[in-house]
Design a protein around this motif. Sequence first.
Motif, PDB file in Angstrom:
ATOM      1  N   ILE A  87       0.854  -1.182   0.000  1.00 17.00           N
ATOM      2  CA  ILE A  87       0.000   0.000   0.000  1.00 17.00           C
ATOM      3  C   ILE A  87       0.890   1.231   0.000  1.00 17.00           C
ATOM      4  CG2 ILE A  87      -0.251   0.113   2.538  1.00 17.00           C
ATOM      5  CD1 ILE A  87      -3.230   0.913   1.972  1.00 17.00           C
ATOM      6  N   GLN A  88       0.603   2.169  -0.910  1.00  9.33           N
ATOM      7  CA  GLN A  88       1.456   3.346  -1.063  1.00  9.33           C
ATOM      8  C   GLN A  88       0.725   4.584  -0.576  1.00  9.33           C
ATOM      9  OE1 GLN A  88       3.290   3.767  -4.915  1.00  9.33           O
ATOM     10  NE2 GLN A  88       3.601   5.963  -4.650  1.00  9.33           N
ATOM     11  N   MET A  89       1.332   5.266   0.396  1.00  7.37           N
ATOM     12  CA  MET A  89       0.798   6.520   0.901  1.00  7.37           C
ATOM     13  C   MET A  89       1.381   7.681   0.090  1.00  7.37           C
ATOM     14  SD  MET A  89      -0.953   4.974   3.158  1.00  7.37           S
ATOM     15  CE  MET A  89      -1.717   6.344   4.054  1.00  7.37           C
ATOM     16  N   SER A  90       0.871   8.887   0.304  1.00  8.29           N
ATOM     17  CA  SER A  90       1.327  10.011  -0.520  1.00  8.29           C
ATOM     18  C   SER A  90       2.691  10.533  -0.089  1.00  8.29           C
ATOM     19  CB  SER A  90       0.297  11.140  -0.495  1.00  8.29           C
ATOM     20  OG  SER A  90       0.119  11.627   0.823  1.00  8.29           O
ATOM     21  N   THR A  91       3.077  10.326   1.184  1.00  8.52           N
ATOM     22  CA  THR A  91       4.386  10.788   1.653  1.00  8.52           C
ATOM     23  C   THR A  91       4.990   9.749   2.602  1.00  8.52           C
ATOM     24  OG1 THR A  91       3.527  11.921   3.624  1.00  8.52           O
ATOM     25  CG2 THR A  91       3.618  13.200   1.569  1.00  8.52           C
ATOM     26  N   VAL A  92       6.282   9.871   2.827  1.00  7.43           N
ATOM     27  CA  VAL A  92       6.954   8.989   3.783  1.00  7.43           C
ATOM     28  C   VAL A  92       6.423   9.256   5.194  1.00  7.43           C
ATOM     29  CG1 VAL A  92       9.178   8.379   4.822  1.00  7.43           C
ATOM     30  CG2 VAL A  92       9.028   8.798   2.365  1.00  7.43           C
ATOM     31  N   GLU A  93       6.160  10.528   5.518  1.00  6.02           N
ATOM     32  CA  GLU A  93       5.643  10.851   6.847  1.00  6.02           C
ATOM     33  C   GLU A  93       4.305  10.162   7.100  1.00  6.02           C
ATOM     34  OE1 GLU A  93       4.407  14.698   9.643  1.00  6.02           O
ATOM     35  OE2 GLU A  93       4.837  14.985   7.505  1.00  6.02           O
ATOM     36  N   GLU A  94       3.434  10.148   6.089  1.00  3.03           N
ATOM     37  CA  GLU A  94       2.144   9.456   6.234  1.00  3.03           C
ATOM     38  C   GLU A  94       2.345   7.958   6.436  1.00  3.03           C
ATOM     39  OE1 GLU A  94      -0.701  12.411   3.535  1.00  3.03           O
ATOM     40  OE2 GLU A  94      -0.527  10.283   3.026  1.00  3.03           O
ATOM     41  N   ALA A  95       3.331   7.384   5.731  1.00  6.87           N
ATOM     42  CA  ALA A  95       3.597   5.950   5.881  1.00  6.87           C
ATOM     43  C   ALA A  95       4.112   5.642   7.285  1.00  6.87           C
ATOM     44  CB  ALA A  95       4.607   5.495   4.830  1.00  6.87           C
ATOM     45  N   ILE A  96       4.980   6.522   7.832  1.00  6.56           N
ATOM     46  CA  ILE A  96       5.480   6.344   9.200  1.00  6.56           C
ATOM     47  C   ILE A  96       4.319   6.383  10.190  1.00  6.56           C
ATOM     48  CG2 ILE A  96       6.804   7.483  11.034  1.00  6.56           C
ATOM     49  CD1 ILE A  96       8.875   8.241   8.911  1.00  6.56           C
TER      50      ILE A  96
END
Length: 509
Positions: free
Chosen positions: A474-483
Amino acid sequence: MFLHYHEHTHCSLFGSVPHTSSCTKYSLDERIVYANILDGASNGSDSKKLRVEEAPPSRVLHIRKLPNEASETEVIALGLPFGKVTNILTLKGKNQAFLEMGTEEAAITMVNYYTTVTPHVRNVPVFIQYSNHKELKTDAGNQRTQAVLQAVSAVQSGGSPSSDVQEALAAASSPVLRIIIDNMFYPVTLDVLQQIFSKFGTVMKIITFTKNNQFQALLQFSDPVNAQQAKLALDGQNIYNSCCTLRIDFSKLVNLNVKYNNDKSRDYTRPELPAGDGQPSIDPSVAACCNAAVAAAAAAAAAGRVALAGQAGSSGVLLVSNLNEEMVTPQSLFTLFGVYGDVQRVKILYNKKDSALIQMSDTNQAQLAMSHLNGQKMYGKIIRVTLSKHQTVALPRDGLDDQGLTKDYANSPLHRFKKPGSKNFQNIFPPSATLHLSNIPQDVTEDDLRLLFSNAGGTVKAFKFFQDRKMALIQMSTVEEAIQALIDLHNYNMGGNQHLRVSFSKSTI
């Protein structure tokens, strides 16, 4: 003409002998072919030159224009960087030689390399091309030839160089090695590389970088001989037990241009170089924290092997600063830092709640977490991760309440790396916008997961199930959102006592 040539041919590796029965391993047809090749190469016949140039790839290589004083070991050295050398025939009267490599692939690599970098023997340029022969049929009874080939083979298998092979190593082409680290569970710093490789000579410069999701380095010795010895001894070995495998070949560069001395590059001959804008200089504590481990690796490297260098036994404590004190909790730090090691204790500082101490199970895990998480964004703030001077994180004294700021996770069932041989060891990646999900129940749909991760406060950009539907990306829009999503949803109960597993992925959708 060729009959006259073969009456005087030199077919001994360590000297010239007349054509006798000991050198009659070649058939008449083979002698004619050799003579025609040599005549075309040395007498300027255009048609014969063309035949030589168009020879298809072969593990036998034809080397021309060797200097008169060239030794056989110097000829062997031309092939050493590219693989096993299995045979040699020198033709001193013609200043030529035939070199047989262990595989055709090694020969192709050698020819391709020397197409861009002119090979030299005793500072004289020589010419290398494919031979029309697929193998060399020399006299197996030549004891000195066999001895030097066996010595070369021994070194390539990790043995100690003999004096003959030392001479061969002196003819290596480049002092610069290109190093790729496979299966990189623990961080590999400039100081780790310097201490391991310096056992083979003076390391002058190192540049590290990441390419194709792989940690790589360029390392320059003061002498090409040292680069040869290091490659032969260390290629394929592990820096730490069962991980951090060295893949080494020669760089096409002969000199590295280092502009800054920091945690990414170092010129050991110019300590006055600046650290560079935005690049931290090397913190001596970073190098000191694993000196014992590196020393073990360096000692093993001197013997031609790199053995257990990691897991030094003492705990590693990290200081994390610039935290969002309104949002951060011990549990959120445990979950995020637990991606890179087994977190033992977390302590948010009572008088400075934007900072915390995190105790990992060992110093290598602490360095791994630091290298991946320093500078990442968590709850809207860029966090700073450094090594602490503390050896452990102290728990509150009995009867004292620190408002839940200190937590002991030593017995947590959520440690990712307690099980020996766990696949988690091979799947540690830097924070990325793409997350890997596993342990997904069969009845959970793509829409369910998209909604779950959107509710974590992010935007889902892409989704992909694996074939068995137990795993997904699953791909989020930013690395911060993924964290943020990883912190919130790792170990999330999906029903039926199945808990979602979330980690960072190196893949993209």
